[in-house]
Design a protein around this motif. Sequence first.
Motif, PDB file in Angstrom:
ATOM      1  N   PHE A  50       0.836  -1.202   0.000  1.00 37.06           N
ATOM      2  CA  PHE A  50       0.000   0.000   0.000  1.00 37.06           C
ATOM      3  C   PHE A  50       0.878   1.262   0.000  1.00 37.06           C
ATOM      4  N   LEU A  51       1.859   1.287   0.890  1.00 38.44           N
ATOM      5  CA  LEU A  51       2.735   2.471   0.981  1.00 38.44           C
ATOM      6  C   LEU A  51       3.558   2.662  -0.293  1.00 38.44           C
ATOM      7  N   GLY A  52       3.906   1.546  -0.926  1.00 35.07           N
ATOM      8  CA  GLY A  52       4.742   1.632  -2.127  1.00 35.07           C
ATOM      9  C   GLY A  52       3.967   2.100  -3.346  1.00 35.07           C
ATOM     10  N   LEU A  53       2.675   1.794  -3.385  1.00 31.28           N
ATOM     11  CA  LEU A  53       1.906   2.077  -4.596  1.00 31.28           C
ATOM     12  C   LEU A  53       1.051   3.328  -4.512  1.00 31.28           C
ATOM     13  N   LYS A  57      -1.219  12.283   1.725  1.00 34.87           N
ATOM     14  CA  LYS A  57      -0.645  13.252   2.642  1.00 34.87           C
ATOM     15  C   LYS A  57      -0.167  12.523   3.896  1.00 34.87           C
ATOM     16  N   GLY A  58       1.032  12.815   4.354  1.00 27.41           N
ATOM     17  CA  GLY A  58       1.532  12.186   5.564  1.00 27.41           C
ATOM     18  C   GLY A  58       2.270  10.884   5.299  1.00 27.41           C
ATOM     19  N   ARG A  59       2.305  10.475   4.035  1.00 27.07           N
ATOM     20  CA  ARG A  59       2.951   9.209   3.700  1.00 27.07           C
ATOM     21  C   ARG A  59       4.448   9.235   4.025  1.00 27.07           C
ATOM     22  N   ARG A  60       5.070  10.345   3.686  1.00 24.28           N
ATOM     23  CA  ARG A  60       6.516  10.402   3.908  1.00 24.28           C
ATOM     24  C   ARG A  60       6.885  10.412   5.392  1.00 24.28           C
ATOM     25  N   ILE A  61       6.072  11.091   6.187  1.00 23.64           N
ATOM     26  CA  ILE A  61       6.295  11.101   7.641  1.00 23.64           C
ATOM     27  C   ILE A  61       6.145   9.688   8.193  1.00 23.64           C
ATOM     28  N   LEU A  62       5.098   9.013   7.722  1.00 23.49           N
ATOM     29  CA  LEU A  62       4.838   7.642   8.150  1.00 23.49           C
ATOM     30  C   LEU A  62       6.030   6.744   7.803  1.00 23.49           C
ATOM     31  N   LEU A  63       6.525   6.919   6.566  1.00 22.37           N
ATOM     32  CA  LEU A  63       7.674   6.122   6.125  1.00 22.37           C
ATOM     33  C   LEU A  63       8.898   6.410   6.975  1.00 22.37           C
ATOM     34  N   LEU A  64       9.052   7.687   7.331  1.00 25.70           N
ATOM     35  CA  LEU A  64      10.184   8.072   8.167  1.00 25.70           C
ATOM     36  C   LEU A  64      10.147   7.303   9.486  1.00 25.70           C
ATOM     37  N   PHE A  65       8.965   7.251  10.108  1.00 30.29           N
ATOM     38  CA  PHE A  65       8.840   6.533  11.380  1.00 30.29           C
ATOM     39  C   PHE A  65       9.101   5.044  11.204  1.00 30.29           C
ATOM     40  N   ASN A  67      10.984   3.696   8.931  1.00 33.57           N
ATOM     41  CA  ASN A  67      12.422   3.512   8.722  1.00 33.57           C
ATOM     42  C   ASN A  67      13.214   3.651  10.018  1.00 33.57           C
ATOM     43  N   ILE A  68      12.782   4.574  10.866  1.00 35.07           N
ATOM     44  CA  ILE A  68      13.423   4.682  12.178  1.00 35.07           C
ATOM     45  C   ILE A  68      13.185   3.392  12.948  1.00 35.07           C
ATOM     46  N   GLY A  69      11.964   2.849  12.793  1.00 34.06           N
ATOM     47  CA  GLY A  69      11.597   1.601  13.459  1.00 34.06           C
ATOM     48  C   GLY A  69      12.510   0.438  13.089  1.00 34.06           C
ATOM     49  N   MET A  70      13.081   0.490  11.896  1.00 31.42           N
ATOM     50  CA  MET A  70      13.988  -0.587  11.478  1.00 31.42           C
ATOM     51  C   MET A  70      15.191  -0.685  12.402  1.00 31.42           C
ATOM     52  N   GLY A  71      15.550   0.452  13.001  1.00 30.11           N
ATOM     53  CA  GLY A  71      16.710   0.453  13.890  1.00 30.11           C
ATOM     54  C   GLY A  71      16.303   0.517  15.356  1.00 30.11           C
ATOM     55  N   ILE A 114      10.857  -3.567   9.378  1.00 32.00           N
ATOM     56  CA  ILE A 114      11.778  -4.050   8.336  1.00 32.00           C
ATOM     57  C   ILE A 114      11.005  -4.621   7.160  1.00 32.00           C
ATOM     58  N   VAL A 115      10.057  -5.509   7.462  1.00 36.80           N
ATOM     59  CA  VAL A 115       9.277  -6.118   6.383  1.00 36.80           C
ATOM     60  C   VAL A 115       8.508  -5.040   5.612  1.00 36.80           C
ATOM     61  N   THR A 116       7.900  -4.123   6.346  1.00 37.25           N
ATOM     62  CA  THR A 116       7.099  -3.074   5.707  1.00 37.25           C
ATOM     63  C   THR A 116       7.961  -2.179   4.817  1.00 37.25           C
ATOM     64  N   SER A 117       9.049  -1.704   5.375  1.00 36.20           N
ATOM     65  CA  SER A 117       9.864  -0.743   4.646  1.00 36.20           C
ATOM     66  C   SER A 117      10.499  -1.366   3.393  1.00 36.20           C
ATOM     67  N   LEU A 118      11.026  -2.575   3.534  1.00 36.57           N
ATOM     68  CA  LEU A 118      11.672  -3.199   2.374  1.00 36.57           C
ATOM     69  C   LEU A 118      10.646  -3.572   1.303  1.00 36.57           C
TER      70      LEU A 118
END
Lengths: 232, 247
Positions: A50-53, A57-65, A67-71, A114-118
């Motif tokens: 869903f996030l990839g396709l 609004k707010g998608r990039r902020i969500l992705l940022l969180f 990606n932070i979650g990966m670490g 990790i699964v979500t972001s990749l």
Amino acid sequence: MELLIDGLKKAIEMILSGDQEVYAITWLTLKVCLISILISTLIGLPFGIFLGLTRFKGRRILLLFINIGMGLPPVVAGLWITMLLWRSGPLGDLSLLYSPTAIVMAQILVSLPIVTSLTCTAFQQISDKMLLQIKALGATKFQTFIILIKQLKIAILAAIMAGFGRVIAEVGAAMMVGGNILGDTRILTTTIVMEVSKGNFDIALALSFILLSVALLITAALTFLQQRKRIS
Amino acid sequence: MNPLIQLKNITFKAQNKTILDIPEFQINAGEFLGIMGPNGAGKSTLLKVVSFLEQQTSGEILYLGQVIPIGNAPIELRRKFSIALQQSLLLDGTVFHNIAIGLTLRKISKAVINEKVEYWMELFGISHLAKKNALYLSGGEAQRVNLARAMIVEPEILFLDEPFSALDFPTKIKLMEDFKGIIETAQTTAVYVSHDLMEINYLTNRLAIIVNGEVKQSGPTPRVLEHPNSSTSSFLNEWKKFYPLAR
Ligand SMILES: Nc1ncnc2c1ncn2[C@@H]1O[C@H](COP(=O)(O)OP(=O)(O)O)[C@@H](O)[C@H]1O
Ligand SMILES: [Mg+2]
């Protein structure tokens, strides 16, 4: 070097002698990790797609969180889950703290990003033209979803493997929310930590080999799935 | 005239820019319609709108005289059409699998699929490629697979957006010849977008010239090409300098 070989010998000995305790711990490790990664995949795959396709609004902020979650440090994840499950916490009534379920929850927390972001990264690379072409071929939304999953099988399995790697290696959270209770929440990583602190390096080493074997087996199975017959 | 599709007062806007403004336009059964115009004229957008892949901002599209609500073309309707673009956009899998996909998505039986794929591979001269991965084909081969994939569903209208423009000249003319024969035999209605006068002249029997999102001239292809009007002459005459008309 000698210690390593001793450890390896001991590991083989433990496996061959049918040491019930080791079997139980290994089995629980496998069960907990597989359930965690399964749930992370069931949530992270559709969410990542869903996030990839889509663009909203707010998608990039969500992705940022995410990606932070990966670490996200496992002890932090453990602490959060502990607070959530604590007797007086929001989910305290379920009395899940120091249970395998608590470990699963913590492991989902560290592997889901990790699964979500990749997955998202992989799907973001599908061009608009390709999506249009698939639609034009007469695909319904669901059929498009299936086609894309098949097309991106390699990247999706890589995402799952990365998540699994995190889950099987994780110890801080499992220790904190599981409590390393024998016969209940003791898994390979927590046992290794315990044995080392007791000075039993040979047992710790032996268990580390068993842990590695488990990780290897699962990863090998996923790699096999991933790399299966690619026609040229 | 027997219109399959009619456009009425169609506009398409993106980012406050009017990209299409077409009061009237139609696709007739059995014709090979060309849509020609300079880069950025709105040809690809028009193709996506008339094939219900992209929704118009305003105006009506009629299929067999019936208004199709904006952005709400049922899948059964969309499945009557095929589209082939400049990039072949094939999937990772065998050529066979790629050509079969339209039928697979329509849940056609395996036996029928096998038979039809064989037939269309034969027509496009690609039977020997059946088991190859479609991602490792040459440009010409890939475009043959793309066209076979579009034709196998026996579309009521085949939409094409510069399908030959990425091919080298000898590959292009060989494929165009084969393609023309196949379309004529199958009697498929086709809409062909191109900015190339040679392709348009060779393939189409009716032509619409579109400039700045508006249809500036339309009619039988030879007539439009020979007698450009004041809005289309600058574009067409540039081409005719290099391509003296001969049919
Ligand atoms: N979704 C969109 N958003 C903004 N501009 C667009 C969009 N789609 C098309 N355009 C613009 O509309 C114009 C026509 O595009 P297109 O239909 O691709 O032209 P052609 O196929 O004739 O070269 C171009 O200027 C293009 O940049
Ligand atoms: Mg275009």
